[in-house]
Scaffold this motif. Sequence first.
Motif, PDB file in Angstrom:
ATOM      1  N   GLN A   1       0.843  -1.190   0.000  1.00  0.00           N
ATOM      2  CA  GLN A   1       0.000   0.000   0.000  1.00  0.00           C
ATOM      3  C   GLN A   1       0.879   1.241   0.000  1.00  0.00           C
ATOM      4  OE1 GLN A   1      -2.272   0.190   3.581  1.00  0.00           O
ATOM      5  NE2 GLN A   1      -0.572  -0.378   4.885  1.00  0.00           N
ATOM      6  N   GLY A   2       0.298   2.348  -0.461  1.00  0.00           N
ATOM      7  CA  GLY A   2       1.048   3.592  -0.524  1.00  0.00           C
ATOM      8  C   GLY A   2       2.062   3.559  -1.653  1.00  0.00           C
ATOM      9  N   GLU A   3       3.138   4.326  -1.506  1.00  0.00           N
ATOM     10  CA  GLU A   3       4.112   4.415  -2.577  1.00  0.00           C
ATOM     11  C   GLU A   3       4.951   3.139  -2.687  1.00  0.00           C
ATOM     12  OE1 GLU A   3       7.242   7.347  -2.429  1.00  0.00           O
ATOM     13  OE2 GLU A   3       7.514   7.204  -4.595  1.00  0.00           O
ATOM     14  N   ILE A   4       5.267   2.746  -3.935  1.00  0.00           N
ATOM     15  CA  ILE A   4       6.161   1.614  -4.166  1.00  0.00           C
ATOM     16  C   ILE A   4       7.565   2.203  -4.212  1.00  0.00           C
ATOM     17  CG2 ILE A   4       6.641  -0.345  -5.687  1.00  0.00           C
ATOM     18  CD1 ILE A   4       3.754   0.116  -6.810  1.00  0.00           C
ATOM     19  N   VAL A   5       8.178   2.274  -3.022  1.00  0.00           N
ATOM     20  CA  VAL A   5       9.416   3.043  -2.866  1.00  0.00           C
ATOM     21  C   VAL A   5      10.541   2.524  -3.759  1.00  0.00           C
ATOM     22  CG1 VAL A   5      11.160   3.832  -1.225  1.00  0.00           C
ATOM     23  CG2 VAL A   5       8.757   3.675  -0.537  1.00  0.00           C
ATOM     24  N   ALA A   6      10.722   1.202  -3.791  1.00  0.00           N
ATOM     25  CA  ALA A   6      11.846   0.640  -4.546  1.00  0.00           C
ATOM     26  C   ALA A   6      11.716   0.939  -6.041  1.00  0.00           C
ATOM     27  CB  ALA A   6      11.942  -0.864  -4.312  1.00  0.00           C
ATOM     28  N   ALA A   7      10.481   1.015  -6.558  1.00  0.00           N
ATOM     29  CA  ALA A   7      10.294   1.305  -7.984  1.00  0.00           C
ATOM     30  C   ALA A   7      10.721   2.738  -8.297  1.00  0.00           C
ATOM     31  CB  ALA A   7       8.836   1.086  -8.376  1.00  0.00           C
ATOM     32  N   GLY A   8      10.352   3.663  -7.399  1.00  0.00           N
ATOM     33  CA  GLY A   8      10.753   5.058  -7.573  1.00  0.00           C
ATOM     34  C   GLY A   8      12.271   5.193  -7.492  1.00  0.00           C
ATOM     35  N   GLU A   9      12.881   4.427  -6.569  1.00  0.00           N
ATOM     36  CA  GLU A   9      14.342   4.455  -6.412  1.00  0.00           C
ATOM     37  C   GLU A   9      15.032   3.929  -7.663  1.00  0.00           C
ATOM     38  OE1 GLU A   9      14.692   3.606  -1.603  1.00  0.00           O
ATOM     39  OE2 GLU A   9      15.419   2.095  -3.041  1.00  0.00           O
ATOM     40  N   ALA A  10      14.495   2.816  -8.203  1.00  0.00           N
ATOM     41  CA  ALA A  10      15.091   2.219  -9.396  1.00  0.00           C
ATOM     42  C   ALA A  10      15.052   3.221 -10.540  1.00  0.00           C
ATOM     43  CB  ALA A  10      14.348   0.947  -9.787  1.00  0.00           C
ATOM     44  N   HIS A  11      13.929   3.918 -10.681  1.00  0.00           N
ATOM     45  CA  HIS A  11      13.791   4.916 -11.753  1.00  0.00           C
ATOM     46  C   HIS A  11      14.797   6.041 -11.565  1.00  0.00           C
ATOM     47  CE1 HIS A  11      12.056   8.156 -14.168  1.00  0.00           C
ATOM     48  NE2 HIS A  11      11.462   7.202 -14.875  1.00  0.00           N
ATOM     49  N   ALA A  12      14.868   6.543 -10.337  1.00  0.00           N
ATOM     50  CA  ALA A  12      15.782   7.652 -10.053  1.00  0.00           C
ATOM     51  C   ALA A  12      17.233   7.235 -10.270  1.00  0.00           C
ATOM     52  CB  ALA A  12      15.575   8.140  -8.623  1.00  0.00           C
ATOM     53  N   SER A  13      17.598   6.012  -9.798  1.00  0.00           N
ATOM     54  CA  SER A  13      18.992   5.564  -9.918  1.00  0.00           C
ATOM     55  C   SER A  13      19.367   5.323 -11.368  1.00  0.00           C
ATOM     56  CB  SER A  13      19.215   4.262  -9.139  1.00  0.00           C
ATOM     57  OG  SER A  13      18.677   4.369  -7.859  1.00  0.00           O
ATOM     58  N   ALA A  14      18.459   4.686 -12.142  1.00  0.00           N
ATOM     59  CA  ALA A  14      18.758   4.393 -13.540  1.00  0.00           C
ATOM     60  C   ALA A  14      18.926   5.698 -14.308  1.00  0.00           C
ATOM     61  CB  ALA A  14      17.646   3.545 -14.159  1.00  0.00           C
ATOM     62  N   PHE A  15      18.063   6.671 -14.025  1.00  0.00           N
ATOM     63  CA  PHE A  15      18.141   7.971 -14.692  1.00  0.00           C
ATOM     64  C   PHE A  15      19.459   8.675 -14.339  1.00  0.00           C
ATOM     65  CE2 PHE A  15      16.696  11.979 -16.312  1.00  0.00           C
ATOM     66  CZ  PHE A  15      15.625  11.682 -17.157  1.00  0.00           C
ATOM     67  N   ARG A  16      19.775   8.633 -13.041  1.00  0.00           N
ATOM     68  CA  ARG A  16      20.990   9.316 -12.571  1.00  0.00           C
ATOM     69  C   ARG A  16      22.241   8.674 -13.177  1.00  0.00           C
ATOM     70  NH1 ARG A  16      20.613   8.165  -7.242  1.00  0.00           N
ATOM     71  NH2 ARG A  16      21.847   6.319  -7.699  1.00  0.00           N
ATOM     72  N   ASN A  17      22.310   7.323 -13.157  1.00  0.00           N
ATOM     73  CA  ASN A  17      23.499   6.646 -13.688  1.00  0.00           C
ATOM     74  C   ASN A  17      23.639   6.848 -15.195  1.00  0.00           C
ATOM     75  OD1 ASN A  17      23.933   5.822 -11.130  1.00  0.00           O
ATOM     76  ND2 ASN A  17      23.892   3.618 -11.551  1.00  0.00           N
ATOM     77  N   ALA A  18      22.507   6.758 -15.925  1.00  0.00           N
ATOM     78  CA  ALA A  18      22.573   6.964 -17.376  1.00  0.00           C
ATOM     79  C   ALA A  18      23.086   8.363 -17.660  1.00  0.00           C
ATOM     80  CB  ALA A  18      21.205   6.740 -18.012  1.00  0.00           C
ATOM     81  N   ALA A  19      22.536   9.358 -16.949  1.00  0.00           N
ATOM     82  CA  ALA A  19      22.943  10.754 -17.173  1.00  0.00           C
ATOM     83  C   ALA A  19      24.399  10.957 -16.798  1.00  0.00           C
ATOM     84  CB  ALA A  19      22.049  11.700 -16.388  1.00  0.00           C
ATOM     85  N   SER A  20      24.857  10.327 -15.694  1.00  0.00           N
ATOM     86  CA  SER A  20      26.241  10.584 -15.293  1.00  0.00           C
ATOM     87  C   SER A  20      27.212   9.886 -16.246  1.00  0.00           C
ATOM     88  CB  SER A  20      26.474  10.211 -13.832  1.00  0.00           C
ATOM     89  OG  SER A  20      26.669   8.827 -13.720  1.00  0.00           O
ATOM     90  N   ARG A  21      26.811   8.720 -16.812  1.00  0.00           N
ATOM     91  CA  ARG A  21      27.684   8.077 -17.820  1.00  0.00           C
ATOM     92  C   ARG A  21      27.736   8.919 -19.091  1.00  0.00           C
ATOM     93  NH1 ARG A  21      25.205   2.561 -15.807  1.00  0.00           N
ATOM     94  NH2 ARG A  21      26.698   2.311 -14.118  1.00  0.00           N
ATOM     95  N   LEU A  22      26.587   9.478 -19.452  1.00  0.00           N
ATOM     96  CA  LEU A  22      26.513  10.356 -20.620  1.00  0.00           C
ATOM     97  C   LEU A  22      27.453  11.550 -20.427  1.00  0.00           C
ATOM     98  CD1 LEU A  22      24.355  10.890 -23.167  1.00  0.00           C
ATOM     99  CD2 LEU A  22      23.527  12.629 -21.615  1.00  0.00           C
ATOM    100  N   CYS A  23      27.355  12.178 -19.269  1.00  0.00           N
ATOM    101  CA  CYS A  23      28.183  13.352 -18.992  1.00  0.00           C
ATOM    102  C   CYS A  23      29.652  12.959 -18.841  1.00  0.00           C
ATOM    103  CB  CYS A  23      27.687  14.076 -17.743  1.00  0.00           C
ATOM    104  SG  CYS A  23      26.093  14.865 -17.997  1.00  0.00           S
ATOM    105  N   GLY A  24      29.903  11.737 -18.327  1.00  0.00           N
ATOM    106  CA  GLY A  24      31.273  11.245 -18.200  1.00  0.00           C
ATOM    107  C   GLY A  24      31.931  11.120 -19.565  1.00  0.00           C
TER     108      GLY A  24
END
Lengths: 265, 278, 291
Positions: free
Chosen positions: B72-95
């Motif tokens: 019930q409520g927010e599916i925290v791990a799903a939001g985390e996975a989205h945020a982490s995947a976005f962050r890592n993709a962006a940081s590899r791009l910028c790298g």
Amino acid sequence: MSEHVNDLPEATEHRLEELEHGLFTSDLSVNEFLLVKEAGFHPVGLVMGSSIYHTGIQTRKWSQSQELTKLTEAMYNARELAMTRMEEEAAELGADGVVGVRLDVNYYEWGKDAAEFIAVGTAVKAEDGVSRRNKLGKPFTSDLSGQDFWTLSQTGYAPQGLVMGTCVYHIAHRGLGQTLSSTGQNVELPNFTQALYEARELAMTRMQDESTRLGASGVVGVRLEEKSHQWGSHTIEFLALGTAVTKTAEAVTLTKPMTIISLDN
Amino acid sequence: MTGPNPSTNIDVAALVRETLSAHTSNVSSASTTSDLSIDEELNLHAIGWEPVQLVSGYSVFSTPLGLWSWGQGEIVAAGEAHASAFRNAASRLCGEASAAGAHGVVGVHIERSIYSTHTEVSMIGTAVRPIGAGRVEPTRVFASDLSARDFSRLIIAGWEPLGLAVGASFVYAPRRSMGAVFQQQTQNVELTNYTEAIYSARELAMDRMQRSAINLHGSGVVEVKIVEGPMTFASHAVGFAAWGTVVRLAGATHRLLHPTMVVSLDDAEVLFDAANLE
Amino acid sequence: MTAHPESADVTPSSFTSGLSVADFAACLAMGLEPVGLVQGFCAMQSSNYAVGAMQRGLSPYQGQSGYVENYQCPHGMVAGEHRMWGQNYEQTWIEQTWSQGFASAYARMLEEATHLGAVGVVGVVDTQSALVGAGVIEFHLRGTAVRLAGSSATSATPWTTYLAGQRLVKVFEAGFAPVSVVASVASVRVWAYCITEYLMGGSGVSAWSSSPSSTEIDQIVRAHTQSRAIVRATAQSQLRGDKLQGVQLTVAQHEYERGDLEVQAMLRGNRVRRFRDYEALPAPQPTVRLS
């Protein structure tokens, strides 16, 4: 004007008569309409021709690549009939040509090997009264949009006719032994390459022959279409379509387009 | 259209002839690769920037099985996975961009896929820099999903992009009781459990996006894209994701563009394309 | 294997062109005359099951060349179906099929263009399609051969470009000369080892940790990163100091079966050569369209 013999149905005659009295119909967009006017033409009517054609059956050899001449003829004749009928309507209206021609094929539930070939376009007439008909004395046809029609007129070329060439080709199935070469290498399959060349060259050459008959100096906007229709994946129609053009006597100076940045999306 | 255009007096035909005859000389030495069209490259050049390299970043995060189907409520791990995947993709791009000596990445094409067991984010874009400028730290390289054209306009108007802001949230919509389902079968009613879930996902996601923009010291987020709705693979989960380019005024004031009005006689945005050959 | 250029019956005054009218007009403005639509084909046998893929799952693929990376299970013997090792490897034979097919079709198109005395080929379109069922892939390139108005045929190899029309005009104006179209493909096969497989199936995380959280799947990330790096390096190696403009990079992931993936990256672009520095361009005018 309507004294010469033609095979148009009576209702068509009536529809066209109304158009001869000044009303025009057209499937051009407003922009296209304005550009056709800009090019010195006036639309006279929406013209169409159709032909429901039964395509014959031709046996294909399983393992041999070859042209299926009977089917090629059927595909060509059916389109030619639809086009000719559309041209007749345009001639009836005293038009100099037809722009925005679309060629479509429809299949119906009731006829397995029957198909309807349709040609639709907008007949146009030059406003200066000088005939722009082609070398054969017929209205020119073209699949150019209003925008393209105007642009072409700016280059000093005039359309002569929609030209096409077609070739229905059967591409051989591969024998069992040929299914995979055992070396584990991916190699070229020269027979296939050769068959593809031949089929397309036939279609292209036929299109060029049509253009030559019109005395054209070239063909623009050539499209190559491949369709399997309802014959299964090994039988393919290769269709080449384009607009034959000739250089007009008028001298032209092409204006250079100006650089703009659009702030629209 | 307005006044004469300076380019009208260029003799294109003579230029082409000259170019084709002087084929041997090669002014530049470094090979560069960019996915910019010639229009975009010229736009960049007009503001004193140049493309450096085509760069990419990719990340995929695993999420626990069953995550989407109960709770019930927010599916925290799903939001985390989205945020982490976005962050890592962006940081590899910028790298990659930083390694190529660029200052930023424009026209970033972002693809996100969310499955029940993993979330992936892929980014491809063109690394750019002010002509001839030296390297900067990877952390100072910005990524933006604005096209090179829009980027140039933004710069002309006195703004600068700072990076991508993203926020996503996935929320579990409580099941209705069997009694409620039975009662409502023949009526038109709002499914309040879904409405409430999507509202809560939206607030969480937008708040996260805004917070990431503030962390980048931005004054705004432009071209925000929103994807929201039920998750196709989980019947009771809804998701909301938003992302855009963080911007801020670079100089003292905004510079006005003063556009000219034109009437176009084209019917479509792109009418002429060699791909029409097919 | 010879092509059949239709040029035999083409007189200098007759041409075919795949260009739209607008592109045709731009060509004439550049002083380039279309002389003919030129094409090249090549049908290649195309099989995934060559060389390494044959022994999939039995023992690791020993690549002769290209990218290979091995993953070892940290657990020891767990169960029969437990994947004790995993691999990422570059499927060089697929890349070779692709480059050979493309190069042959390209060479044949150039042959037709040379035959017509063309200086270049504009508006190139390339397609690769599965032909008559599986196992055959057809490479088809076509474009419009052009000649410099009023000059005689040249002996130099014609240049090629995906561009036509005003975009090509701008390439010249910006101080570039077109060299050739460039296309390349990279293919990386992924044989997932236990951890990747568990993570892909969503069970790894909950199995090894108490609170549900997310974990990055390193093996897949590597496959994507490598395929993109390889496809760019392949294209880069053909540039020899030139620039590649208007690149399209697309990546597709295909799952053959559970834990058996292929990541394929494809790149296309226009190789151009700078022959003079940028000049001050006419400032473009910002406009808003009144629709």
